[in-house]
Design a protein around this motif. Structure first.
Motif, PDB file in Angstrom:
ATOM      1  N   LEU A   1     -68.536 -74.449  10.694  1.00 16.14           N
ATOM      2  CA  LEU A   1     -67.683 -75.574  11.087  1.00 16.14           C
ATOM      3  C   LEU A   1     -66.203 -75.255  10.877  1.00 16.14           C
ATOM      4  N   THR A   2     -65.892 -74.622   9.722  1.00 21.83           N
ATOM      5  CA  THR A   2     -64.477 -74.466   9.383  1.00 21.83           C
ATOM      6  C   THR A   2     -63.878 -73.165   9.921  1.00 21.83           C
ATOM      7  N   GLN A   3     -64.695 -72.141  10.162  1.00 21.83           N
ATOM      8  CA  GLN A   3     -64.144 -70.884  10.684  1.00 21.83           C
ATOM      9  C   GLN A   3     -64.222 -70.839  12.197  1.00 21.83           C
ATOM     10  N   GLY A   4     -65.133 -71.658  12.768  1.00 22.28           N
ATOM     11  CA  GLY A   4     -65.204 -71.703  14.214  1.00 22.28           C
ATOM     12  C   GLY A   4     -65.981 -70.567  14.851  1.00 22.28           C
ATOM     13  N   GLU A   5     -66.661 -69.710  14.056  1.00 24.65           N
ATOM     14  CA  GLU A   5     -67.544 -68.753  14.731  1.00 24.65           C
ATOM     15  C   GLU A   5     -68.950 -68.862  14.164  1.00 24.65           C
ATOM     16  N   LEU A   6     -69.936 -68.554  14.993  1.00 27.35           N
ATOM     17  CA  LEU A   6     -71.327 -68.737  14.583  1.00 27.35           C
ATOM     18  C   LEU A   6     -71.743 -67.679  13.580  1.00 27.35           C
ATOM     19  N   ASP A   7     -72.867 -67.949  12.917  1.00 25.10           N
ATOM     20  CA  ASP A   7     -73.380 -67.038  11.901  1.00 25.10           C
ATOM     21  C   ASP A   7     -74.219 -65.946  12.567  1.00 25.10           C
ATOM     22  N   ASN A   8     -74.355 -64.804  11.880  1.00 24.28           N
ATOM     23  CA  ASN A   8     -75.156 -63.722  12.474  1.00 24.28           C
ATOM     24  C   ASN A   8     -76.607 -63.785  12.004  1.00 24.28           C
TER      25      ASN A   8
ATOM     26  N   SER B   1     -66.555 -75.552  -4.233  1.00 20.38           N
ATOM     27  CA  SER B   1     -65.440 -75.083  -3.411  1.00 20.38           C
ATOM     28  C   SER B   1     -65.121 -76.130  -2.361  1.00 20.38           C
ATOM     29  N   PHE B   2     -63.882 -76.102  -1.906  1.00 21.29           N
ATOM     30  CA  PHE B   2     -63.422 -77.102  -0.945  1.00 21.29           C
ATOM     31  C   PHE B   2     -63.135 -76.439   0.379  1.00 21.29           C
ATOM     32  N   GLU B   3     -63.597 -77.037   1.458  1.00 23.63           N
ATOM     33  CA  GLU B   3     -63.312 -76.499   2.789  1.00 23.63           C
ATOM     34  C   GLU B   3     -62.762 -77.613   3.640  1.00 23.63           C
ATOM     35  N   ILE B   4     -61.906 -77.262   4.593  1.00 26.05           N
ATOM     36  CA  ILE B   4     -61.310 -78.331   5.405  1.00 26.05           C
ATOM     37  C   ILE B   4     -61.618 -78.142   6.880  1.00 26.05           C
TER      38      ILE B   4
ATOM     39  N   LYS C   1     -56.405 -86.099  19.706  1.00 27.33           N
ATOM     40  CA  LYS C   1     -57.249 -86.242  20.899  1.00 27.33           C
ATOM     41  C   LYS C   1     -58.719 -86.027  20.573  1.00 27.33           C
ATOM     42  N   GLY C   2     -59.015 -85.772  19.303  1.00 24.88           N
ATOM     43  CA  GLY C   2     -60.412 -85.599  18.901  1.00 24.88           C
ATOM     44  C   GLY C   2     -60.910 -84.176  19.043  1.00 24.88           C
ATOM     45  N   GLU C   3     -59.985 -83.202  19.210  1.00 22.84           N
ATOM     46  CA  GLU C   3     -60.424 -81.803  19.303  1.00 22.84           C
ATOM     47  C   GLU C   3     -60.428 -81.190  17.910  1.00 22.84           C
ATOM     48  N   VAL C   4     -61.346 -80.231  17.710  1.00 27.58           N
ATOM     49  CA  VAL C   4     -61.492 -79.609  16.393  1.00 27.58           C
ATOM     50  C   VAL C   4     -60.321 -78.671  16.101  1.00 27.58           C
ATOM     51  N   VAL C   5     -59.778 -78.778  14.886  1.00 28.64           N
ATOM     52  CA  VAL C   5     -58.747 -77.835  14.435  1.00 28.64           C
ATOM     53  C   VAL C   5     -59.314 -77.131  13.210  1.00 28.64           C
ATOM     54  N   ASN C   6     -59.631 -75.840  13.336  1.00 22.39           N
ATOM     55  CA  ASN C   6     -60.156 -75.139  12.162  1.00 22.39           C
ATOM     56  C   ASN C   6     -59.530 -73.751  12.048  1.00 22.39           C
ATOM     57  N   TYR C   7     -60.137 -72.890  11.226  1.00 18.84           N
ATOM     58  CA  TYR C   7     -59.515 -71.586  10.972  1.00 18.84           C
ATOM     59  C   TYR C   7     -59.613 -70.622  12.151  1.00 18.84           C
ATOM     60  N   SER C   8     -60.296 -71.003  13.250  1.00 16.59           N
ATOM     61  CA  SER C   8     -60.365 -70.075  14.377  1.00 16.59           C
ATOM     62  C   SER C   8     -58.945 -69.914  14.913  1.00 16.59           C
ATOM     63  N   GLU C   9     -58.713 -68.919  15.738  1.00 13.28           N
ATOM     64  CA  GLU C   9     -57.366 -68.569  16.192  1.00 13.28           C
ATOM     65  C   GLU C   9     -56.475 -68.279  14.985  1.00 13.28           C
ATOM     66  N   SER C  10     -57.090 -67.733  13.943  1.00 15.82           N
ATOM     67  CA  SER C  10     -56.432 -67.298  12.699  1.00 15.82           C
ATOM     68  C   SER C  10     -55.351 -68.261  12.212  1.00 15.82           C
ATOM     69  N   ARG C  11     -55.686 -69.544  12.171  1.00 14.09           N
ATOM     70  CA  ARG C  11     -54.752 -70.514  11.590  1.00 14.09           C
ATOM     71  C   ARG C  11     -54.836 -70.464  10.075  1.00 14.09           C
ATOM     72  N   THR C  12     -53.763 -70.854   9.413  1.00  9.98           N
ATOM     73  CA  THR C  12     -53.805 -70.971   7.952  1.00  9.98           C
ATOM     74  C   THR C  12     -54.078 -72.436   7.616  1.00  9.98           C
TER      75      THR C  12
ATOM     76  N   ASN D   1     -54.574 -80.394   0.031  1.00 14.54           N
ATOM     77  CA  ASN D   1     -55.163 -79.475   1.012  1.00 14.54           C
ATOM     78  C   ASN D   1     -54.259 -78.283   1.286  1.00 14.54           C
ATOM     79  N   ARG D   2     -53.731 -77.711   0.222  1.00 16.80           N
ATOM     80  CA  ARG D   2     -52.931 -76.481   0.287  1.00 16.80           C
ATOM     81  C   ARG D   2     -51.600 -76.631   0.998  1.00 16.80           C
ATOM     82  N   SER D   3     -51.127 -77.849   1.215  1.00 14.97           N
ATOM     83  CA  SER D   3     -49.777 -77.973   1.765  1.00 14.97           C
ATOM     84  C   SER D   3     -49.018 -79.004   0.932  1.00 14.97           C
ATOM     85  N   ALA D   4     -47.727 -78.806   0.797  1.00 14.31           N
ATOM     86  CA  ALA D   4     -46.919 -79.629  -0.106  1.00 14.31           C
ATOM     87  C   ALA D   4     -46.943 -81.089   0.321  1.00 14.31           C
TER      88      ALA D   4
END
Length: 610
Positions: free
Chosen positions: A197-204, A229-232, A238-249, A467-470
């Protein structure tokens, strides 16, 4: 969905759309077949009427429960070319609905105020949605159409109703925040699901997705989570998923998301049960997600975790993972097994299997309104089957406490529960936890305690991170980490509280609690030692007295006097108590405190013993 759910939510044609908030109250009779006459409808609006749960409309009139004045759901028949005056009124109304839902509102277009589904023609619907767009722009919100459906009515022109989600982040905060605790037996696929869910790629299929979630070397080696551990996972407006895919921090996710789901990944293994209980009691999650593996079904700690969530009254939904590993029949067997457990008298839940996006929308709305509904998702982290339904569910699910409750908490004095303590290079001592009440700003002067002698030490809050931001201001109910500069770490421990100096906190060695013994091998009597969990407090206590009884057996209730072994703690009357020792388990609530001293506490340095 089974017949019981349909009975709960009105007729077949109407059950799909979101119900009205709240519970059944004064039902004004209609004209026999479930449609309220116009007059009664007008009266109803004032009386904020609701139909009783078992009220059955006739089959020929699709209907929703009448609109409530409170809550974040608004019915609109049509919005065609409103005058300027009417437009201003509608904008004010939208602001109110958004405030009620803490930044989220659902509009049902084509529905009368009494809940009758009338529907609109194609061009009226288009015009109404256009007006809604203009309204949303005016109040600074975004809209997303959740679903449209055609009504099967007798007219020649097809008539539609639409359900629209409107989301606006309140001006004083960065995003809407929901906390979800993730429970389930060891190896049920909790961390892998969160990884996907949070990284945006499927498991192997061999656990690659979860590697980023582990915090310790031994977790990577055994593949078992032992710490919290905490994951975001973010959703934009617009209801679109924003996660770590596209190498976001994490910072980028926080900036672009208008709604954040924080997952609290808890340990499934039995030997880490105390960590799991600590996660559930101290992090105050809004919801719990119980992950069950399709091929093993209800095994190991699954029942225990379900029981814990119910004892702490955390609303729960279920995800059956690993469906790619087994046949459809096996998955269905697991679903049936879960339904049986959920319908037991002890649970009294209404299971609701989600098999389409439409179901997911319905599930999210019903789940928030009635805690008895338990949505069940079946998905795979490897093939990605049905993952989208879970994302739709997370996107729509509203926060539980409404804005009024939060405002009341914010007006009280500051109280921050310390759950974790770290030392960060060049920052100094950092504490993580949840702000229980009040508001906390950078530079606030607070006192932290109690120490072993029952004292409090003064400190100043440095910077705050969420959530890791000031973050400048922390509000009641939010979790964050606070930097305390060069404050001596050895003075801190988990279970302490940071409160405003004028609070005069009550500290006690001994407290009374009304408890129910859930399970015990022998009998429970004076002198018995148990580990007590109350919020973020976790300490061994001895049973000093069992009032009115010599001993307790499984399933019995009593008021018990406990005494802490190591140090006094800060407690509140009414707080939930969980205790355990080996196989012994019990729950209850604090009924009475025996404070150390009744005169004013001295801060920092002056010893004070009872």
């Amino acid at each position: 969905m089974d017949a019981r759910v349909l009975e709960l939510f009105g007729s077949t044609s109407g059950h799909g759309s979101g119900g009205s908030q709240g519970s059944a109250s004064n039902h004004k009779p209609g004209n026999g077949n479930g449609v309220i006459s116009k007059k009664a409808g007008a009266k109803n609006k004032k009386a904020r009427a609701r139909f009783p749960r078992n009220f059955k409309p006739s089959n020929n009139t699709p209907y929703l429960p009448p609109e409530a004045e409170e809550g974040n759901i608004e019915y609109k028949l049509k919005l065609l070319n409103p005058t300027q005056n009417r437009f201003e009124h509608l904008a004010t109304q939208m602001k109110w609905r958004l405030q009620e839902g803490r930044g989220e509102a659902v509009y049902q277009i084509g529905v009368e105020d009494n809940g009758m589904l009338v529907g609109l023609s194609e061009e009226d619907m288009r015009a109404s949605l256009k007006t809604l767009h203009r309204l949303a722009e005016k109040v600074g919100a975004d809209i997303a159409v959740l679903r449209e459906r055609e009504l099967d009515c007798d007219s020649d022109v097809p008539r539609k109703i639409a359900e629209v989600l409107i989301r606006k982040v309140p001006d004083d905060q960065q995003f809407l925040d929901l906390r979800v605790a993730v429970l389930g037996n060891v190896d049920s696929g909790k961390s892998t699901l969160l990884g996907v869910l949070t990284q945006g790629e499927l498991d192997n299929g061999r656990g690659r997705a979860r590697l980023n979630l582990f915090r310790h070397l031994h977790e990577i080696q055994t593949g078992r989570t032992s710490s919290i551990s905490f994951e975001i996972l973010g959703f934009n407006s617009k209801g679109e998923v924003v996660n770590y895919s596209e190498s976001r921090t994490a910072e980028e996710i926080c900036e672009s998301a208008s709604k954040m789901i924080t997952f609290i990944d808890l340990a499934g293994h039995h030997k880490y049960l105390k960590t799991t209980i600590f996660g559930l009691t101290s992090y105050c999650p809004d919801f719990a997600m119980l992950v069950v593996s399709a091929n093993t079904g209800i095994a190991g700690t699954t029942r225990e975790h379900l029981g814990l969530a119910m004892a702490l009254k955390v609303p729960i939904f279920i995800v059956i993972s690993k469906v790619d590993l087994c046949t459809r029949a096996t998955v269905e067997r697991t679903v049936r097994q879960l339904e049986r457990v959920l319908k037991q008298p002890g649970c009294n839940k209404v299971p609701m299997v989600v098999s389409s996006t439409d179901d997911a929308v319905t599930a999210a709305q019903q789940f928030a309104q009635s805690p008895n509904i338990t949505p069940i998702f079946t998905l795979s982290s490897v093939t990605g089957e049905s993952l989208d339904m879970l994302k739709v569910f997370f996107n729509i699910i509203p926060p539980l406490s409404n804005s009024k409750e939060q405002e009341e908490l914010m007006q009280q004095l500051t109280e921050f529960q310390v759950d974790e303590i770290y030392t960060v290079p060049e920052v100094g001592t950092v504490v993580g936890g949840t702000l229980y009440s009040g508001i906390c700003r950078e530079g606030d002067h607070l006192v932290v305690g109690p120490t072993e002698l029952g004292q409090f030490h003064k400190l100043t809050v440095g910077s705050i991170q969420r959530n890791r931001s000031a973050c400048r201001v922390l509000r009641a109910g939010q979790a964050a980490t606070l930097a305390l500069g060069n404050f001596d770490r050895s003075l801190l421990r988990k279970g302490m509280v940071m409160v405003s100096p004028e609070m005069d906190p009550t500290i006690c060695w001994m407290f009374e609690a009304e408890i129910v013994l859930l399970f015990h091998a022998k009998t429970f009597h004076k002198g018995f030692q148990v580990t007590v969990h109350i919020g973020n407090v976790r300490q061994t206590a001895t049973v000093e007295a069992v009032y009115g009884k010599e001993e307790l057996r499984t399933g019995e209730k009593a008021v018990v006097l406990f005494k802490f072994i190591k140090h006094p703690e800060y407690l509140k009357v009414g707080a939930k108590v969980l205790f355990r020792e080996g196989v012994t388990k019990g729950i209850g609530h604090v009924t009475n405190l025996q404070p150390i001293s009744h005169h004013h506490q001295h801060f920092h340095g002056q010893d004070e013993k009872a």
